[in-house]
Design a protein around this motif. Structure first.
Motif, PDB file in Angstrom:
ATOM      1  N   PRO A  65      71.758 -53.937 -72.060  1.00 18.09           N
ATOM      2  CA  PRO A  65      71.451 -52.570 -71.920  1.00 18.09           C
ATOM      3  C   PRO A  65      71.474 -51.836 -70.774  1.00 18.09           C
ATOM      4  N   ARG A  66      71.690 -50.511 -70.797  1.00 14.56           N
ATOM      5  CA  ARG A  66      72.043 -49.677 -69.575  1.00 14.56           C
ATOM      6  C   ARG A  66      70.758 -48.681 -69.499  1.00 14.56           C
ATOM      7  N   ARG A  67      69.926 -48.536 -68.451  1.00 17.40           N
ATOM      8  CA  ARG A  67      68.955 -47.770 -68.185  1.00 17.40           C
ATOM      9  C   ARG A  67      69.415 -46.299 -68.200  1.00 17.40           C
ATOM     10  N   GLY A  68      68.536 -45.566 -69.201  1.00 14.27           N
ATOM     11  CA  GLY A  68      68.945 -44.188 -69.578  1.00 14.27           C
ATOM     12  C   GLY A  68      70.113 -43.890 -70.640  1.00 14.27           C
ATOM     13  N   TYR A  69      70.429 -44.955 -71.215  1.00 18.27           N
ATOM     14  CA  TYR A  69      71.440 -44.844 -72.380  1.00 18.27           C
ATOM     15  C   TYR A  69      70.914 -45.682 -73.575  1.00 18.27           C
ATOM     16  N   VAL A  70      71.482 -45.308 -74.772  1.00 19.56           N
ATOM     17  CA  VAL A  70      71.356 -45.767 -76.020  1.00 19.56           C
ATOM     18  C   VAL A  70      72.263 -46.169 -76.642  1.00 19.56           C
ATOM     19  N   TRP A  71      72.109 -47.283 -77.347  1.00 14.30           N
ATOM     20  CA  TRP A  71      73.537 -47.866 -78.122  1.00 14.30           C
ATOM     21  C   TRP A  71      73.754 -47.165 -79.417  1.00 14.30           C
ATOM     22  N   ALA A  72      74.944 -46.715 -79.703  1.00 11.20           N
ATOM     23  CA  ALA A  72      75.553 -46.326 -80.513  1.00 11.20           C
ATOM     24  C   ALA A  72      76.485 -47.295 -81.193  1.00 11.20           C
ATOM     25  N   PRO A  73      75.827 -47.822 -82.728  1.00 12.83           N
ATOM     26  CA  PRO A  73      76.776 -48.849 -82.874  1.00 12.83           C
ATOM     27  C   PRO A  73      78.321 -48.582 -83.611  1.00 12.83           C
ATOM     28  N   GLY A  74      78.988 -49.439 -83.659  1.00 14.52           N
ATOM     29  CA  GLY A  74      80.354 -48.914 -84.097  1.00 14.52           C
ATOM     30  C   GLY A  74      80.287 -48.615 -85.592  1.00 14.52           C
ATOM     31  N   HIS A  75      81.347 -47.798 -86.265  1.00 19.05           N
ATOM     32  CA  HIS A  75      81.328 -47.383 -87.645  1.00 19.05           C
ATOM     33  C   HIS A  75      82.723 -47.067 -87.767  1.00 19.05           C
ATOM     34  N   TYR A  76      82.619 -46.694 -89.261  1.00 11.00           N
ATOM     35  CA  TYR A  76      83.925 -46.252 -89.666  1.00 11.00           C
ATOM     36  C   TYR A  76      83.948 -44.764 -89.815  1.00 11.00           C
ATOM     37  N   GLU A  77      85.127 -44.118 -89.547  1.00 13.32           N
ATOM     38  CA  GLU A  77      85.118 -42.457 -89.836  1.00 13.32           C
ATOM     39  C   GLU A  77      86.403 -42.489 -90.576  1.00 13.32           C
ATOM     40  N   TRP A  78      86.446 -41.201 -91.363  1.00 16.42           N
ATOM     41  CA  TRP A  78      87.430 -40.982 -92.246  1.00 16.42           C
ATOM     42  C   TRP A  78      88.665 -40.076 -91.524  1.00 16.42           C
ATOM     43  N   ARG A  79      89.610 -40.674 -91.338  1.00 22.11           N
ATOM     44  CA  ARG A  79      90.760 -40.065 -90.393  1.00 22.11           C
ATOM     45  C   ARG A  79      92.249 -40.037 -91.153  1.00 22.11           C
ATOM     46  N   GLY A  80      92.779 -39.083 -91.303  1.00 18.56           N
ATOM     47  CA  GLY A  80      94.284 -39.148 -91.750  1.00 18.56           C
ATOM     48  C   GLY A  80      94.266 -40.046 -93.041  1.00 18.56           C
ATOM     49  N   GLY A  81      93.338 -39.719 -93.918  1.00 17.28           N
ATOM     50  CA  GLY A  81      93.289 -40.367 -95.233  1.00 17.28           C
ATOM     51  C   GLY A  81      92.931 -41.607 -95.443  1.00 17.28           C
ATOM     52  N   ARG A  82      92.281 -42.210 -94.393  1.00 17.40           N
ATOM     53  CA  ARG A  82      91.826 -43.613 -94.564  1.00 17.40           C
ATOM     54  C   ARG A  82      90.631 -43.751 -93.349  1.00 17.40           C
ATOM     55  N   HIS A  83      89.884 -45.111 -93.798  1.00 17.45           N
ATOM     56  CA  HIS A  83      88.910 -45.192 -92.777  1.00 17.45           C
ATOM     57  C   HIS A  83      89.284 -45.987 -91.505  1.00 17.45           C
ATOM     58  N   VAL A  84      88.874 -45.382 -90.497  1.00 14.32           N
ATOM     59  CA  VAL A  84      89.314 -45.671 -89.377  1.00 14.32           C
ATOM     60  C   VAL A  84      88.112 -46.499 -88.302  1.00 14.32           C
ATOM     61  N   TRP A  85      87.773 -47.665 -87.694  1.00 14.91           N
ATOM     62  CA  TRP A  85      86.870 -48.063 -87.014  1.00 14.91           C
ATOM     63  C   TRP A  85      87.014 -47.597 -85.768  1.00 14.91           C
ATOM     64  N   ILE A  86      85.693 -47.078 -85.171  1.00 10.40           N
ATOM     65  CA  ILE A  86      85.167 -46.638 -84.101  1.00 10.40           C
ATOM     66  C   ILE A  86      84.131 -47.406 -83.373  1.00 10.40           C
ATOM     67  N   ARG A  87      84.531 -47.954 -82.186  1.00 14.58           N
ATOM     68  CA  ARG A  87      83.971 -48.995 -81.606  1.00 14.58           C
ATOM     69  C   ARG A  87      82.408 -48.377 -80.901  1.00 14.58           C
ATOM     70  N   GLY A  88      81.542 -49.223 -81.110  1.00 14.29           N
ATOM     71  CA  GLY A  88      80.229 -48.841 -80.614  1.00 14.29           C
ATOM     72  C   GLY A  88      80.236 -48.544 -78.929  1.00 14.29           C
ATOM     73  N   MET A  89      79.381 -47.799 -78.476  1.00 10.41           N
ATOM     74  CA  MET A  89      79.350 -47.252 -77.247  1.00 10.41           C
ATOM     75  C   MET A  89      77.877 -46.876 -76.619  1.00 10.41           C
ATOM     76  N   TYR A  90      77.630 -46.928 -75.478  1.00 10.95           N
ATOM     77  CA  TYR A  90      76.397 -46.347 -75.004  1.00 10.95           C
ATOM     78  C   TYR A  90      76.561 -44.779 -74.797  1.00 10.95           C
ATOM     79  N   VAL A  91      75.454 -44.203 -75.261  1.00  9.52           N
ATOM     80  CA  VAL A  91      75.314 -42.553 -75.213  1.00  9.52           C
ATOM     81  C   VAL A  91      74.325 -42.197 -74.368  1.00  9.52           C
ATOM     82  N   ARG A  92      74.319 -41.294 -73.583  1.00 10.42           N
ATOM     83  CA  ARG A  92      73.114 -40.648 -72.560  1.00 10.42           C
ATOM     84  C   ARG A  92      71.880 -40.581 -73.414  1.00 10.42           C
ATOM     85  N   ALA A  93      70.818 -41.033 -73.041  1.00 10.01           N
ATOM     86  CA  ALA A  93      69.299 -40.803 -74.011  1.00 10.01           C
ATOM     87  C   ALA A  93      69.011 -39.558 -73.682  1.00 10.01           C
ATOM     88  N   ARG A  94      68.388 -39.049 -74.665  1.00 12.94           N
ATOM     89  CA  ARG A  94      67.593 -37.747 -74.646  1.00 12.94           C
ATOM     90  C   ARG A  94      66.130 -37.736 -74.709  1.00 12.94           C
TER      91      ARG A  94
END
Length: 125
Positions: free
Chosen positions: A51-80
């Motif tokens: 964990p990182r202080r002041g951040y929230v974990w955004a898990p990896g997921h698939y997005e639809w790009r170019g007519g197929r599912h593409v994996w997007i790796r998880g990352m920390y995003v700044r907490a609000r």
């Protein structure tokens, strides 16, 4: 000369009216979600870093790009402060799959604030 000016003004007006009919949708007119016929693959297993202080974990997921599912790796995003993070998700609806991107929710009721009639309802959580 006057006839030429009238002809040019009529031509310009007709071009403007045709141009209005051929307008391309802008970002303000974008859809709320993406709908596809193909279900996403099962989520990949990924190692979550410490964990990182002041951040929230955004898990990896698939997005639809170019007519197929593409994996997007998880990352920390700044907490609000005062908001809960809702990760991206795929939902089946009427035989099609709808993708909703990750969002911040102020009152943690599961309804994104831009669609919530009372986004800061004090009687919730």
């Amino acid at each position: 000369m006057k006839k030429l000016a009238i002809t040019l003004s009529v031509a310009a007006a007709s071009l403007l009216s045709v141009g209005g009919a051929l307008m391309v949708p802008t970002a303000a007119q974008a859809q709320r979600g993406v709908f596809v016929e193909v279900p996403p693959p099962p989520p990949r297993h990924e190692r979550i870093p410490p964990p990182r202080r002041g951040y929230v974990w955004a898990p990896g997921h698939y997005e639809w790009r170019g007519g197929r599912h593409v994996w997007i790796r998880g990352m920390y995003v700044r907490a609000r402060p005062g908001y809960a993070y809702r990760p991206p998700e795929w939902r089946e609806r009427d035989g099609r799959w709808e993708y909703r991107r990750g969002e911040w929710d102020r009152d943690r009721d599961g309804v994104p604030n831009r669609y919530d009639r009372r986004p800061n309802n004090p009687n919730r959580y």
